[in-house]
Scaffold this active site. Structure first.
Site, PDB file in Angstrom:
ATOM      1  N   TYR A  98       0.676  -1.044  -0.086  1.00 44.05           N
ATOM      2  CA  TYR A  98       0.065  -0.028  -0.219  1.00 44.05           C
ATOM      3  C   TYR A  98       0.867   1.210   0.100  1.00 44.05           C
ATOM      4  O   TYR A  98       1.584   1.469   0.966  1.00 44.05           O
ATOM      5  CB  TYR A  98      -0.833  -0.199   1.193  1.00 44.05           C
ATOM      6  CG  TYR A  98      -1.677   0.904   1.465  1.00 44.05           C
ATOM      7  CD1 TYR A  98      -3.232   0.854   0.984  1.00 44.05           C
ATOM      8  CD2 TYR A  98      -1.546   2.228   2.284  1.00 44.05           C
ATOM      9  CE1 TYR A  98      -4.149   1.878   1.120  1.00 44.05           C
ATOM     10  CE2 TYR A  98      -2.463   3.195   2.365  1.00 44.05           C
ATOM     11  CZ  TYR A  98      -3.747   2.999   2.002  1.00 44.05           C
ATOM     12  OH  TYR A  98      -4.565   4.097   2.139  1.00 44.05           O
ATOM     13  N   LYS A 104      -1.070  -1.398  -4.059  1.00 43.48           N
ATOM     14  CA  LYS A 104      -2.152  -0.279  -4.331  1.00 43.48           C
ATOM     15  C   LYS A 104      -1.184   1.155  -4.440  1.00 43.48           C
ATOM     16  O   LYS A 104      -0.604   1.324  -3.589  1.00 43.48           O
ATOM     17  CB  LYS A 104      -3.108  -0.168  -3.413  1.00 43.48           C
ATOM     18  CG  LYS A 104      -4.167   0.983  -3.725  1.00 43.48           C
ATOM     19  CD  LYS A 104      -5.189   0.816  -2.328  1.00 43.48           C
ATOM     20  CE  LYS A 104      -6.210   1.775  -2.853  1.00 43.48           C
ATOM     21  NZ  LYS A 104      -7.192   2.201  -1.701  1.00 43.48           N
TER      22      LYS A 104
END
Length: 307
Positions: free
Chosen positions: A146, A174
């Site tokens: 992330y 992500k």
């Protein structure tokens, strides 16, 4: 022997997270997780063609939920025999605490975990690598990195992400920075999952295969169709469907996420308009703007309907 000096266990190649993985909100009612609404939302998005759900991320108010609440919600959604695969958000400041939570969540067989670097601390790249290697020892399931500095306060370099990609747990990241998304897609060493909703179309047209877009809570079928058109090389058709969404996307992030999304879903009668404090509901001024944007989109036929 310290974990940092031990090789990671052998594991099979982790799967690719393709398609739209929705970072689903956590419905609340009267201060408690609304399990009925959570199950209904999960069915709705399954029927819309969503690939899977990401639970307990920032859009799901994950840091404001207890571990028991997370387990109960995951069990409620997974009780559907046709349930979508679930990714669990698992973040925190203390590496050992995150690893302990993941060991407990592992019993519920998620498709993977979305794990940020420790926020607030601002660790070095070496510290970030250490954190993720310890998490990899807590589970054999895939881990999605992330890299959203706005949330974590620290930026992972492409080199750090690709170093982790050489380890068996790590399959994707992500990412919200369009330039980094493009670099990751071009280099091909780590699957980039687009987290910047306004960049979705460019990501898909550049060959990106997966995304975690919060805006897809609204008109999810349209997002699925845009992705399919982009992957099929029908760029103009995809643009014609995506452009009208931009105004609504901007409104959904005009105030702290997920307040506008929850307001929009409440206007559709899908959930109660409730957040867990200190997160506050969307302002009154935003409601008519959301209503106008949603009404404008409801009148637009899809490409499939006009074909």
């Amino acid at each position: 022997m310290p974990l940092t000096h031990m090789p990671l266990p052998h594991m099979p190649l982790t799967p690719r997270f393709e398609g739209i993985w929705l970072p689903m909100v956590t419905p609340l009612r009267g201060g408690y997780v609304d399990m009925d609404a959570a199950q209904a939302l999960a069915r709705y998005y399954r029927n819309a063609g969503i690939a899977g759900l990401v639970l307990f991320g920032s859009t799901g108010e994950g840091n404001l939920l207890s571990l028991s609440e997370k387990i109960d919600m995951a069990q409620a959604i997974a009780s559907d025999p046709h349930a979508l695969p679930l990714i669990f958000g698992a973040g925190g400041v203390d590496t050992r605490g995150v690893a302990t939570a993941i060991r407990r969540l592992d019993k519920h067989c998620p498709a993977g975990y979305l794990v940020p670097p420790p926020y607030y601390l601002g660790p070095s790249q070496a510290g970030i690598l250490w954190h993720y290697r310890q998490i990899a020892w807590a589970t054999e399931r895939p881990i999605i990195l992330y890299n959203i500095p706005k949330r974590t306060g620290v930026t992972m370099t492409v080199e750090t992400m690709e170093a982790l990609a050489s380890l068996p747990n790590f399959s994707a990241v992500k990412e919200c920075n369009p330039a980094v998304l493009a670099a990751l897609n071009a280099r091909g060493k780590l699957d980039a999952l687009c987290g910047d909703d306004l960049s979705l179309l460019d990501h898909w047209l550049a060959g990106g295969r997966g995304a975690i877009p919060a805006a897809a809570h609204l008109f999810p079928e349209r997002y699925v169709e845009i992705m399919q058109l982009a992957h099929a090389g029908q760029a103009q058709a995809a643009r014609e469907l995506f452009e009208p969404l931009r105004a609504l996307i901007r409104l959904l992030f005009a105030e702290p996420n997920p307040a506008p999304i929850k307001r929009a879903l409440a206007l559709q009668g899908l959930i109660a308009d409730e957040l867990r404090m200190p997160m506050m509901p969307a302002s009154r001024d935003l409601t008519p703007r959301l209503q106008r944007a949603m009404s404008a989109l409801q009148g637009l036929p899809s490409r499939l309907q006009t074909a």
